[in-house]
Write a protein that holds these residues in place. Structure first.
Motif, short mmCIF file in Angstrom:
data_model
loop_
_atom_site.label_atom_id
_atom_site.label_comp_id
_atom_site.label_asym_id
_atom_site.label_seq_id
_atom_site.Cartn_x
_atom_site.Cartn_y
_atom_site.Cartn_z
N ALA A 161 1.20 -1.45 -0.08
CA ALA A 161 0.18 0.32 -0.23
C ALA A 161 0.64 1.30 0.25
O ALA A 161 1.05 2.82 -0.38
CB ALA A 161 -1.22 -0.14 1.20
N SER B 13 0.64 -6.22 -3.60
CA SER B 13 -0.30 -4.83 -4.05
C SER B 13 -1.34 -5.06 -4.59
O SER B 13 -1.95 -3.90 -5.39
CB SER B 13 0.11 -4.62 -5.16
OG SER B 13 1.40 -4.14 -3.95
N ASP C 117 -4.16 -2.70 -3.26
CA ASP C 117 -4.21 -1.34 -3.10
C ASP C 117 -4.50 -0.95 -4.59
O ASP C 117 -5.26 0.39 -4.50
CB ASP C 117 -2.80 -1.26 -4.16
CG ASP C 117 -1.46 -1.73 -2.56
OD1 ASP C 117 -1.77 -1.83 -0.91
OD2 ASP C 117 0.01 -1.49 -2.86
#
Length: 394
Positions: free
Chosen positions: A39, A147, A150
């Motif tokens: 993040a 990720s 994210d």
């Protein structure tokens, strides 16, 4: 869409639920660590405003590789592969981002895996977040998933929801390997699939999301992703038995641009673990995922235009202790990859999810020579942000 191989109708389905029974909501045992440091790499400012970058404008061959250039225009037709990250393993590599690849099909983006820094690489490649249509996760090791969430925490504006496809719950944990001393994280639900993982991430970031929705009008991340655990054909696969028995490829999804099929591949004790094939009007691309050699992949990748395959140096296979046993059970030695591509009839081979296994950098010319001993097509040792234009064989 183009068909390949034998019939790909599933032989049956199972729900993938844990034998212990149904799900329960848990706010006190969130797996926030699954998101890890990713993040921090995926700030919203890095994603907004990009355009899709095309491949080389003059590509006389069936495939061409280029690096990004702001001069490239957005491609509204065609098939392009972008290697967003090519590193193997969860330890940050200063020269390579985590494993992640993007396929651009007639202007729409399909993402395969989302390792550490994937949103940043997505932006660095000039890809437009609003063009992202689907995400495919090969398996739930952290280096392929760091990720993933994210993309929903950092999405600019209010883009259309992304449909994510990935493994369902494993259902059981394997026994420990000799020499390991494991605990059990979240013992009440230790084997979540992608859908449950996403719900836990929603909860883990609830405060941030709730504040940002109220203070700056951010989108609700729950509205940005529609998650589908991939249902498996009834081939006798299980977490405590054969994780990747011989099977036919089976369908995962299809839209007007692409047909996606999958097969189970053996990746040590991980279950399920998938390889994916993408067939389009412009050609086909197959991703091995993390796997040791398996006939399932050879069947899935039969006559593929481009094969993206993992590779581990042969020396890593001989490492002592758990490191060596993991490599042998879970990965493909560099010296084996060329023979696999040759048996597939792949027109081009690209190596990704790679590492030297030592402190020495990868020797790309030597790696290429090793692969070419058993494969007579073009070989590329992948690097971050490489781009490939793919065309179907005539």
């Amino acid at each position: 869409m183009c068909d390949h191989g034998k019939s790909m109708e599933p032989e049956g389905e199972h729900s993938g639920n844990s034998p212990a029974g149904g799900r329960w909501r848990r706010r006190d045992l969130l797996r926030a660590s699954a998101v890890g440091g990713g993040a921090l790499l995926g700030g919203g400012a890095l994603i907004g405003g990009g355009v899709l970058l095309g491949a080389a404008q003059s590509a006389p061959a069936a495939h061409s590789a280029t690096v990004p250039s702001a001069k490239h225009a957005q491609r509204q037709r065609g098939l392009e592969l972008v290697l967003l990250g090519t590193a193997a393993g969860p330890v940050p590599d200063p020269k390579r981002a985590g494993i992640s690849s993007a396929l651009i099909v007639d202007g729409a983006v399909y993402l395969v895996d989302a390792g550490l820094g994937a949103p940043r690489q997505f932006a660095a490649a000039g890809l437009d977040r609003s063009a992202l249509r689907n995400m495919f996760i090969t398996h739930l090791h952290a280096d392929h998933l760091m990720s993933y969430y994210d993309f929903f925490l950092t999405a600019p504006g209010r883009p259309a929801p992304v449909t994510a496809h990935g493994p369902g719950p494993a259902g059981a944990l394997p026994p420990k390997e000799q020499g390991s001393t494991p605990g059990t994280v979240d013992p009440r639900d230790p084997t979540p699939g992608l859908k449950d993982h996403t719900e836990d991430c929603h909860a883990a970031f609830a405060y941030s999301s709730n504040i940002l929705m109220r203070s700056v009008g951010s989108a609700d991340p729950r509205d940005l992703v529609d998650v589908h655990d991939i249902a498996l054909p009834a081939v006798g696969a299980s977490a405590l038995g054969d994780t990747a028995p011989r099977m036919r490829p089976f369908p995962v999804m299809e839209d007007k641009r692409v047909k996606v099929t999958a097969t189970l591949v053996p990746h040590g004790p991980v279950f399920p673990s998938f390889a994916f094939r993408f067939d389009t009007d412009h050609g086909s691309v197959t991703f091995s995922g993390d796997t040791r050699p398996t006939p399932n992949l050879v069947q899935l990748a039969h006559d593929t235009d481009l094969l993206v395959h993992e590779a581990v140096p042969d020396a890593a296979m001989q490492a002592p202790g758990l490191t060596g046993s993991h490599s042998r059970a879970s990965h493909t030695a560099l010296s084996q990859v060329g023979g696999i591509a040759q048996r597939c009839g792949a027109r081009r081979l690209v190596l990704s999810h790679i590492g030297s296994g030592t402190s020495q950098p990868i020797d790309s010319p030597q790696w290429t020579r090793t692969v070419k001993q058993t494969y007579d097509g073009p070989v590329t040792v992948g690097a971050d942000l490489m781009r490939f234009t793919v065309t179907a064989r005539s």
